[in-house]
Design an enzyme around this catalytic site. Sequence first.
Site, mmCIF file in Angstrom:
data_model
loop_
_atom_site.group_PDB
_atom_site.id
_atom_site.type_symbol
_atom_site.label_atom_id
_atom_site.label_comp_id
_atom_site.label_asym_id
_atom_site.label_seq_id
_atom_site.Cartn_x
_atom_site.Cartn_y
_atom_site.Cartn_z
ATOM 1 N N ASP A 175 -35.041 -28.163 -18.149
ATOM 2 C CA ASP A 175 -35.289 -26.728 -18.010
ATOM 3 C C ASP A 175 -36.511 -26.455 -17.119
ATOM 4 O OD1 ASP A 175 -33.324 -26.588 -19.914
ATOM 5 O OD2 ASP A 175 -34.497 -25.445 -21.368
ATOM 6 N N ASP A 176 -36.575 -25.233 -16.648
ATOM 7 C CA ASP A 176 -37.767 -24.622 -16.029
ATOM 8 C C ASP A 176 -37.991 -24.949 -14.547
ATOM 9 O OD1 ASP A 176 -38.082 -23.768 -18.611
ATOM 10 O OD2 ASP A 176 -40.093 -24.581 -18.892
ATOM 11 N N HIS A 207 -37.969 -31.191 -19.560
ATOM 12 C CA HIS A 207 -38.396 -30.260 -18.512
ATOM 13 C C HIS A 207 -38.775 -31.055 -17.260
ATOM 14 C CE1 HIS A 207 -38.867 -28.216 -22.341
ATOM 15 N NE2 HIS A 207 -38.720 -27.076 -21.688
#
Length: 231
Positions: A56-57, A198
């Site tokens: 993610d991110d 992440h």
Amino acid sequence: MNKKVFALILIDFSLFIALIAAAAGRNSEYIKAEETSSCTVRNNNEEVKKVALTFDDGPHVVYTKELLDGLKEREVKATFFVLGQNAEANPDIIKKMHEEGHLIGNHTYSHVQLTRLTSAEQCDEISRTNDLIYDITGEYPQYIRPPFGEWDDKAECKIVMIPVLWSVDTLDWTTENSSSVVKKGTKNIKDGDIILMHDFYKSSVKAALSIVDILKAEGFEFVTVDELITD
Ligand code: NI
């Protein structure tokens, strides 16, 4: 495997493969089978344990590239839930992700908790990100990971997105200690697990590649989340 293969499988297997390859002129397929003949049959039963690594991110200008290179070396596909604002800043990385066979999902434009927004604001966060990804890859994302795992379906724009949460949280964003992240990402992993990480930290990239090496050695196959969800 066709009938011929079953009929002749009791004969010397590699000789058979060589003969068929020559006769059929479809060398690449059969040469591949020959190289892996000892496990070709075993792979046909559905016993392979599958796991999905999700990030993610990102994308991050440095770390995501490092991660992509490491995954490529290991022939592993992952799923990236990208932020619209980071995709916009790093279109070349999104392009590379797509070209290298990873699945790209939506993580909203600016990492907002969707359930706190009006439906019009939700639509904007989702569709802006979808459009950005489409402009770079030519494909609209179908999957969304809602920030903070908070999701409701009230978006008025009627964008059909499949929410994807996770079953293993490595908490990689809380520490620079890769080995504690590796431990969380490899302990008690089971078939069908979705691991949350992440691609925004150097320590996460290091940990992710170790997780791949360890779980591969344990017989896990890495797939993108669509393969786990449609199964
Ligand atoms: Ni996030």
